[in-house]
Design a protein around this motif. Structure first.
Motif, PDB file in Angstrom:
ATOM      1  N   HIS A  73      37.653  44.984  46.886  1.00  0.00           N
ATOM      2  CA  HIS A  73      37.179  46.222  45.835  1.00  0.00           C
ATOM      3  C   HIS A  73      37.044  45.366  44.243  1.00  0.00           C
ATOM      4  O   HIS A  73      37.298  43.947  44.269  1.00  0.00           O
ATOM      5  CB  HIS A  73      37.892  47.292  45.326  1.00  0.00           C
ATOM      6  CG  HIS A  73      39.347  46.792  44.786  1.00  0.00           C
ATOM      7  ND1 HIS A  73      40.052  45.363  45.372  1.00  0.00           N
ATOM      8  CD2 HIS A  73      40.329  47.171  44.165  1.00  0.00           C
ATOM      9  CE1 HIS A  73      41.455  45.542  45.081  1.00  0.00           C
ATOM     10  NE2 HIS A  73      41.781  46.112  44.096  1.00  0.00           N
ATOM     11  N   HIS A  75      38.132  44.794  41.090  1.00  0.00           N
ATOM     12  CA  HIS A  75      39.362  44.864  39.585  1.00  0.00           C
ATOM     13  C   HIS A  75      39.386  43.194  39.493  1.00  0.00           C
ATOM     14  O   HIS A  75      39.316  42.896  40.453  1.00  0.00           O
ATOM     15  CB  HIS A  75      41.238  45.193  40.700  1.00  0.00           C
ATOM     16  CG  HIS A  75      40.987  46.670  40.170  1.00  0.00           C
ATOM     17  ND1 HIS A  75      42.229  47.428  40.643  1.00  0.00           N
ATOM     18  CD2 HIS A  75      40.450  47.806  39.209  1.00  0.00           C
ATOM     19  CE1 HIS A  75      41.857  48.742  40.516  1.00  0.00           C
ATOM     20  NE2 HIS A  75      41.036  48.747  40.093  1.00  0.00           N
ATOM     21  N   HIS A  78      40.466  40.424  41.351  1.00  0.00           N
ATOM     22  CA  HIS A  78      39.910  39.954  42.878  1.00  0.00           C
ATOM     23  C   HIS A  78      38.228  39.275  42.364  1.00  0.00           C
ATOM     24  O   HIS A  78      37.394  39.316  43.603  1.00  0.00           O
ATOM     25  CB  HIS A  78      39.517  41.494  43.310  1.00  0.00           C
ATOM     26  CG  HIS A  78      40.633  42.222  43.923  1.00  0.00           C
ATOM     27  ND1 HIS A  78      41.458  42.092  45.685  1.00  0.00           N
ATOM     28  CD2 HIS A  78      42.290  42.184  43.321  1.00  0.00           C
ATOM     29  CE1 HIS A  78      42.188  42.257  45.487  1.00  0.00           C
ATOM     30  NE2 HIS A  78      42.886  42.070  43.578  1.00  0.00           N
ATOM     31  N   HIS A 157      44.072  53.940  46.226  1.00  0.00           N
ATOM     32  CA  HIS A 157      44.082  52.828  45.445  1.00  0.00           C
ATOM     33  C   HIS A 157      43.362  53.381  44.165  1.00  0.00           C
ATOM     34  O   HIS A 157      42.671  53.623  44.922  1.00  0.00           O
ATOM     35  CB  HIS A 157      43.589  51.656  45.290  1.00  0.00           C
ATOM     36  CG  HIS A 157      43.790  50.326  44.234  1.00  0.00           C
ATOM     37  ND1 HIS A 157      45.311  49.307  44.460  1.00  0.00           N
ATOM     38  CD2 HIS A 157      43.247  49.268  43.767  1.00  0.00           C
ATOM     39  CE1 HIS A 157      45.441  48.738  44.137  1.00  0.00           C
ATOM     40  NE2 HIS A 157      44.014  48.876  43.436  1.00  0.00           N
ATOM     41  N   ASP A 178      44.179  46.468  47.989  1.00  0.00           N
ATOM     42  CA  ASP A 178      45.480  46.814  47.611  1.00  0.00           C
ATOM     43  C   ASP A 178      45.840  48.261  47.432  1.00  0.00           C
ATOM     44  O   ASP A 178      44.487  48.597  47.927  1.00  0.00           O
ATOM     45  CB  ASP A 178      45.311  46.752  45.482  1.00  0.00           C
ATOM     46  CG  ASP A 178      45.045  45.406  45.610  1.00  0.00           C
ATOM     47  OD1 ASP A 178      45.482  44.428  46.107  1.00  0.00           O
ATOM     48  OD2 ASP A 178      44.686  45.481  44.319  1.00  0.00           O
TER      49      ASP A 178
HETATM   50 ZN   LIG Z   1      43.226  46.662  42.555  1.00  0.00          ZN
END
Ligand SMILES: [Zn+2]
Ligand SMILES: [Zn+2]
Length: 305
Positions: A73, A75, A78, A157, A178
């Motif tokens: 993803h 975020h 990452h 998540h 996550d």
């Molecule tokens: Zn995350």
């Protein structure tokens, strides 16, 4: 497959003497397929910078680099390594970046490339020399060529996030971060005026089904890299719903799914080396973990499966 951890930390990089042993870079994993000269990178946290520097030394600036990056993803922890991944500045680099399709209107390219604007960084995305293709991923099975198969699974998540199951040559490497255990979304307190027995029951069934589905997804993995940001006590006290799992849950889920090796991953930024060593002594003993070999992932660690 040779799996190397270039970053194991969640949320934010944590350089310093307290994190030198397990590492302070945010998540980035490399899978090498030596016989077929392929490389897959999972996530572009700050650990990606080190991997990029390593590739520059190994391959030299003159040789073309072809690689795939799979994003769980977008975020920040990452993707923050992406602008510092040296190969993106070389014209011979060919990158394919795969990431989940979200409900947002912006494309994956815009979300990733947004970091490369003068507001945040001195070089803009359109100035990158590498050829970069962005590909949207959903839940499903994919043939990546050279007999590498990928299965993806939605996790639990706050932002749409994918787990990956890579299969090659009879071996399985899985990621599940996550994420946190799926919860009953209905009121379960019988004293609460909003309590409805049927809804509460259905909620419990739905959560169990989702958790079972996730365990089936990583069943039999030779290596499972699982979210373990919190301890059970931390999770219960205030962190439920934040999208991360307790260590104890990750271990039980891996045991139930007959995972051979479990790498506990996405360490909390507050977690020091001393605490991770203590948790290792407390939780990773073979007499507790049975047939599953459990360890906390460490930056620079390499696992061959
Ligand atoms: Zn995350
Ligand atoms: Zn994260």
């Amino acid at each position: 497959m040779i799996v190397k951890f270039w970053g194991v930390r969640g949320s934010i990089p944590t350089p310093g003497v307290d994190t030198a042993k397990y590492g302070g870079n945010t998540v980035c994993i490399e899978i090498k397929f030596a016989e077929i000269q392929r490389r897959i990178i999972i996530d572009a946290g700050s650990g990606l910078r080190l991997l990029g520097n390593h590739l520059m030394v190994k391959h030299g600036a003159q040789r073309a680099l072809k690689t795939d990056i799979f994003l769980t993803h977008t975020h920040l922890d990452h993707i923050i390594g992406f602008p510092f991944f040296a190969p993106i500045f070389l014209p011979d680099t060919r990158l394919k970046i795969y990431g989940p399709v979200t409900c947002e209107t912006e494309s994956l390219e815009t979300v990733m490339g947004g970091q490369l604007s003068y507001r945040y960084f001195p070089i803009r995305q359109q100035e990158l020399a590498a050829q970069i293709d962005y590909l949207n991923l959903t839940e499903g099975c994919f043939d990546l060529g050279d007999d590498i198969r990928l299965t993806t699974k939605y996790l639990n998540h706050p932002l749409l996030c994918l787990g990956f199951r890579f299969e090659y040559n009879g071996k399985i490497c899985c990621t599940a971060y996550d994420t946190e255990p799926f919860q009953n979304l209905f009121v379960t307190d019988t004293q609460d005026p909003a309590f409805d027995a049927i809804m509460a029951h259905q909620g419990a069934v739905a959560a169990k089904e989702e958790n079972d589905r996730l365990e089936a997804f990583f069943a039999g993995a030779d290596l499972l890299i699982h979210d373990a940001q919190y301890t059970q006590q931390e999770y219960e006290s205030s962190r439920r719903g934040w999208g991360h799992s307790p260590v104890e849950y990750a271990i039980k889920a891996a045991q139930r799914s007959e995972v051979k090796r479990l790498a506990l991953f996405h360490h909390d930024p507050m977690r020091t080396d001393t605490q991770l060593d203590e948790l290792t002594k407390l939780r990773c003993h073979r007499h507790q973990t049975g047939d599953t070999d459990v360890f906390f992932a460490r930056e620079g660690m390499q696992v061959e499966i």
